[in-house]
Write an enzyme that holds these catalytic residues in place. Structure first.
Site, PDB file in Angstrom:
ATOM      1  N   GLU A 214       0.827  -1.222   0.000  1.00 11.80           N
ATOM      2  CA  GLU A 214       0.000   0.000   0.000  1.00 11.80           C
ATOM      3  C   GLU A 214       0.855   1.264   0.000  1.00 11.80           C
ATOM      4  OE1 GLU A 214      -3.295   0.099  -0.075  1.00 11.80           O
ATOM      5  OE2 GLU A 214      -3.734  -2.011   0.203  1.00 11.80           O
TER       6      GLU A 214
ATOM      7  N   PHE B 221       9.888  11.500  -7.133  1.00  8.29           N
ATOM      8  CA  PHE B 221       9.810  10.054  -7.382  1.00  8.29           C
ATOM      9  C   PHE B 221      10.876   9.603  -8.381  1.00  8.29           C
ATOM     10  CE2 PHE B 221       5.757  10.832  -5.492  1.00  8.29           C
ATOM     11  CZ  PHE B 221       5.479   9.666  -4.804  1.00  8.29           C
TER      12      PHE B 221
HETATM   13  C1  LIG Z   1       1.997  -9.771   1.716  1.00 10.21           C
HETATM   14  C2  LIG Z   1       1.730  -8.785   0.627  1.00 10.21           C
HETATM   15  C3  LIG Z   1       0.439  -8.595   0.153  1.00 10.21           C
HETATM   16  C4  LIG Z   1       0.193  -7.728  -0.925  1.00 10.21           C
HETATM   17  N1  LIG Z   1      -1.101  -7.580  -1.407  1.00 10.21           N
HETATM   18  C5  LIG Z   1      -1.307  -6.877  -2.556  1.00 10.21           C
HETATM   19  C6  LIG Z   1      -2.608  -6.839  -3.182  1.00 10.21           C
HETATM   20  O1  LIG Z   1      -3.592  -7.392  -2.646  1.00 10.21           O
HETATM   21  N2  LIG Z   1      -2.741  -6.209  -4.368  1.00 10.21           N
HETATM   22  C7  LIG Z   1      -1.704  -5.585  -4.989  1.00 10.21           C
HETATM   23  O2  LIG Z   1      -1.904  -5.039  -6.075  1.00 10.21           O
HETATM   24  N3  LIG Z   1      -0.454  -5.569  -4.409  1.00 10.21           N
HETATM   25  C8  LIG Z   1      -0.236  -6.204  -3.227  1.00 10.21           C
HETATM   26  N4  LIG Z   1       1.020  -6.233  -2.646  1.00 10.21           N
HETATM   27  C9  LIG Z   1       2.135  -5.615  -3.362  1.00 10.21           C
HETATM   28  C10 LIG Z   1       2.622  -4.320  -2.728  1.00 10.21           C
HETATM   29  O3  LIG Z   1       1.691  -3.301  -2.865  1.00 10.21           O
HETATM   30  C11 LIG Z   1       3.993  -3.999  -3.352  1.00 10.21           C
HETATM   31  O4  LIG Z   1       4.902  -4.965  -2.834  1.00 10.21           O
HETATM   32  C12 LIG Z   1       4.455  -2.592  -3.055  1.00 10.21           C
HETATM   33  O5  LIG Z   1       3.729  -1.654  -3.817  1.00 10.21           O
HETATM   34  C13 LIG Z   1       5.969  -2.396  -3.349  1.00 10.21           C
HETATM   35  O6  LIG Z   1       6.286  -2.860  -4.588  1.00 10.21           O
HETATM   36  P1  LIG Z   1       7.529  -3.853  -4.798  1.00 10.21           P
HETATM   37  O7  LIG Z   1       7.420  -4.957  -3.824  1.00 10.21           O
HETATM   38  O8  LIG Z   1       7.569  -4.193  -6.245  1.00 10.21           O
HETATM   39  O9  LIG Z   1       8.802  -3.018  -4.398  1.00 10.21           O
HETATM   40  P2  LIG Z   1       9.627  -1.965  -5.332  1.00 10.21           P
HETATM   41  O10 LIG Z   1       8.676  -1.003  -5.980  1.00 10.21           O
HETATM   42  O11 LIG Z   1      10.540  -2.730  -6.219  1.00 10.21           O
HETATM   43  O12 LIG Z   1      10.457  -1.212  -4.221  1.00 10.21           O
HETATM   44  C14 LIG Z   1      11.630  -1.756  -3.623  1.00 10.21           C
HETATM   45  C15 LIG Z   1      12.317  -0.679  -2.786  1.00 10.21           C
HETATM   46  O13 LIG Z   1      12.628   0.445  -3.619  1.00 10.21           O
HETATM   47  C16 LIG Z   1      12.095   1.633  -3.043  1.00 10.21           C
HETATM   48  N5  LIG Z   1      11.693   2.582  -4.071  1.00 10.21           N
HETATM   49  C17 LIG Z   1      10.883   2.361  -5.145  1.00 10.21           C
HETATM   50  N6  LIG Z   1      10.725   3.508  -5.838  1.00 10.21           N
HETATM   51  C18 LIG Z   1      11.428   4.465  -5.191  1.00 10.21           C
HETATM   52  C19 LIG Z   1      11.655   5.854  -5.424  1.00 10.21           C
HETATM   53  N7  LIG Z   1      11.111   6.519  -6.443  1.00 10.21           N
HETATM   54  N8  LIG Z   1      12.460   6.520  -4.553  1.00 10.21           N
HETATM   55  C20 LIG Z   1      13.018   5.876  -3.500  1.00 10.21           C
HETATM   56  N9  LIG Z   1      12.825   4.576  -3.214  1.00 10.21           N
HETATM   57  C21 LIG Z   1      12.044   3.876  -4.063  1.00 10.21           C
HETATM   58  C22 LIG Z   1      10.890   1.167  -2.215  1.00 10.21           C
HETATM   59  O14 LIG Z   1      10.564   2.095  -1.190  1.00 10.21           O
HETATM   60  C23 LIG Z   1      11.412  -0.166  -1.665  1.00 10.21           C
HETATM   61  O15 LIG Z   1      12.184   0.086  -0.518  1.00 10.21           O
HETATM   62  C24 LIG Z   1       1.272  -7.036  -1.520  1.00 10.21           C
HETATM   63  C25 LIG Z   1       2.572  -7.200  -1.011  1.00 10.21           C
HETATM   64  C26 LIG Z   1       2.801  -8.049   0.058  1.00 10.21           C
HETATM   65  C27 LIG Z   1       4.192  -8.210   0.582  1.00 10.21           C
END
Ligand SMILES: Cc1cc2nc3c(=O)[nH]c(=O)nc-3n(C[C@H](O)[C@H](O)[C@H](O)COP(=O)(O)OP(=O)(O)OC[C@H]3O[C@@H](n4cnc5c(N)ncnc54)[C@H](O)[C@@H]3O)c2cc1C
Length: 393
Positions: free
Chosen positions: A373, A393
Site C-alpha cells: 500500500e 519520485f
Molecule cells: C503480503 C503482501 C500482500 C500484498 N497484497 C497486494 C494486493 O492485494 N494487491 C496488490 O496489487 N499488491 C499487493 N502487494 C504488493 C505491494 O503493494 C507492493 O509490494 C508494493 O507496492 C511495493 O512494490 P515492490 O514490492 O515491487 O517493491 P519496489 O517497488 O521494487 O520497491 C523496492 C524498494 O525500492 C524503493 N523505491 C521504489 N521507488 C522508489 C523511489 N522513487 N524513490 C526511492 N525509493 C524507491 C521502495 O521504497 C522499496 O524500498 C502485496 C505485497 C505483500 C508483501
C-alpha cells in the site's frame, strides 16, 4: 509465566475523545478477536492457514464494507471503521489485510466506480461474506510504480480480452472476483478497472509459499491469458491511475489504524511481562531504568499515533481529508509499530522469539505492512511532494 490478556492502551484519557458508538464498535471487535481469533491465530500462523471459518462471523458483525452505505453495509463513520481495523490487527495483520482488501480494495471500487447492476450483483453478497474479492494492481516488474503495468485489455466487439500477470495479490486464490487494473489498448493505454470472475477460462491464481510474514493471509500470483469478459464488467467510472490510487487511499487509512493495534498488542504484552519477570535480587525487570525507557518510548509513540489517526479520521468524516494526511498516518504508524515490536521483543528476552507470545508474529507481519500500500519511502515522497511542491519520485 501466566497467559497475558490484552487490556487496551489509554494513557491520556483518549477514550473521552470517542463517542459511545465508536467505543461500542471497538469493544465489540475486541471481544470478537479475543474469543475467536486469539485462540487459533498461532496455529494458523504456524500452518500458513487463513482462518476462513471466521469469514461468516465477521460478515455477521458487519466488518465487510463497513463504511459503505446501503447494500446491507453497516454505514460506519470513519473513526468507527478505524477502531475496528485497529482491533482486527491487534489480533493479526493478515486477518486485517483480508478485511481491508474485501472492503477498501474490492467493495469500495465497485461502490465508487461501478454500475447499479454491478453493485447489486456483488455488494450484498460480499457484505455477507458469500463472495470474496481480490485487487490486482501490482505486477512482477511494477510495484511502487504501477503506472508502468503491462497488463492489457483489448475491446473486441462486446467483450474485453485481458492478458497479463499480477503478483503479491492478497486473497487471490480464494477470491470469486478480481478487480484487475489494465491498460486499454483501444483507449490510448488508459488504465481502467475490470471485474473478472475468477472462474473464467484463462484466469489462474497460484499461491506464493514460503512467506515469513502475513502467514495467516493468502497471497497469490494471478495469470490472465486471453480472458474474455463482457463489456458490462468494465468499471465505467474508472479512468487513469487516479482510480486505483483512490482505492489505495481507503485501504491505507485502515492500515494506519491497524498498525496501531499491532503496536498496542506488543506494548501491553511487554508491559505485563516486565512486571512478572524477575531477574537480579528477585526484582521485576520493569524496575530497571533501561526497561522503563523502552516502555516510556512506546506508550508515548502509541499515544501520538492514536491522536494522528483520530484527527485524520475526523477529517475524513468531514470530507476534508487529503491523500498526504493518510500517507503520514500510514508511514508513521507502521514505522512506530515495527519499533514497538522490536523493543517489546527485546523486553521478553528469549521468550520474545517464541509464539507463546504474539510479538514476533506482529513484527514479521509488519514488515509486509511497511511495504504494501505504498512503501514507507514512497509515503516519504508523497509527504515531501506535498510540503515542497516538488515531485521526487
Ligand atoms: C503480503 C503482501 C500482500 C500484498 N497484497 C497486494 C494486493 O492485494 N494487491 C496488490 O496489487 N499488491 C499487493 N502487494 C504488493 C505491494 O503493494 C507492493 O509490494 C508494493 O507496492 C511495493 O512494490 P515492490 O514490492 O515491487 O517493491 P519496489 O517497488 O521494487 O520497491 C523496492 C524498494 O525500492 C524503493 N523505491 C521504489 N521507488 C522508489 C523511489 N522513487 N524513490 C526511492 N525509493 C524507491 C521502495 O521504497 C522499496 O524500498 C502485496 C505485497 C505483500 C508483501
Amino acid at each position: 509465566m501466566p497467559a497475558i490478556k490484552f487490556r487496551g492502551v489509554d494513557f491520556i484519557q483518549y477514550d473521552s475523545l470517542l463517542t459511545d458508538e465508536e467505543r461500542l464498535v471497538r469493544d465489540t471487535t475486541r471481544q470478537f478477536i479475543e474469543d475467536n481469533l486469539i485462540p487459533i491465530i498461532e496455529e494458523c500462523n504456524r500452518a500458513g492457514r487463513f482462518p476462513r471459518e471466521l469469514v461468516k462471523p465477521m460478515a455477521d458483525l458487519g466488518f465487510f464494507g463497513a463504511s459503505l452505505k446501503g447494500y446491507g453495509c453497516a454505514g460506519m463513520g470513519n473513526v468507527e471503521y478505524g477502531l475496528m481495523t485497529q482491533e482486527l490487527e491487534r489480533g493479526d495483520s493478515g486477518v486485517r489485510s483480508f478485511v481491508s482488501v474485501q472492503s477498501g480494495l474490492v467493495m469500495y471500487p465497485i461502490y465508487e466506480f461501478g454500475s447499479d447492476e454491478q453493485k447489486q450483483t456483488w455488494l450484498p453478497a460480499m457484505q455477507k461474506g458469500e463472495k470474496l474479492g481480490c485487487f490486482g494492481l501490482t505486477e512482477p516488474d511494477f510495484g511502487s510504480n504501477p503506472g508502468g503495468m503491462r497488463t492489457r485489455a483489448k475491446k473486441v466487439g462486446k467483450e474485453y480480452v485481458l492478458n497479463g500477470e499480477k503478483m503479491w495479490i492478497t486473497s487471490g486464490s480464494i477470491a470469486d472476483v478480481a478487480i484487475i487494473w489494465a491498460k486499454v489498448e483501444n483507449e490510448d493505454d488508459m488504465i481502467r478497472g475490470f471485474l473478472v470472475e475468477t472462474n473464467r477460462p484463462g484466469f489462474k491464481a497460484d499461491d506464493i509459499h514460503g512467506k515469513w510474514s502475513l502467514r495467516a493471509s493468502v497471497t497469490s500470483g494471478l495469470s490472465l491469458q486471453d480472458v474474455h469478459i463482457p463489456e458490462s464488467n468494465l468499471l465505467t467510472k474508472t479512468g487513469g491511475l487516479k482510480s486505483p490510487l483512490m482505492c489505495l487511499n481507503q485501504a491505507r487509512y485502515g492500515i494506519a489504524w491497524g498498525a496501531l493495534g499491532a503496536a498496542m498488542s506488543c506494548y501491553d504484552t511487554a508491559l505485563q511481562y516486565s512486571l512478572l519477570r524477575k531477574q537480579w535480587r528477585d526484582q521485576p525487570i520493569a524496575s530497571h531504568q533501561l526497561v522503563q525507557d523502552k516502555l516510556a518510548w512506546m506508550i508515548s509513540e502509541i499515544t501520538k499515533a492514536q491522536l494522528l489517526v483520530l484527527q485524520v479520521g475526523r477529517l475524513k468524516d468531514a470530507g476534508k481529508v487529503e491523500h498526504q494526511h493518510i500517507s503520514m498516518a500510514k508511514r508513521n504508524n507502521v514505522w512506530m509499530a515495527l519499533e514497538c515490536a522490536r523493543m517489546s521483543r527485546d523486553i521478553l528476552g528469549a521468550n520474545g522469539v517464541a509464539d507463546d507470545y504474539p510479538i514476533m508474529r506482529h513484527m514479521m507481519n509488519l514488515e509486509s505492512v511497511k511495504t504494501y500500500e505504498g512503501t514507507h519511502d514512497v509515503h516519504s515522497l508523497i509527504i515531501g511532494q506535498s510540503v515542497t511542491g516538488i515531485d521526487a519520485f
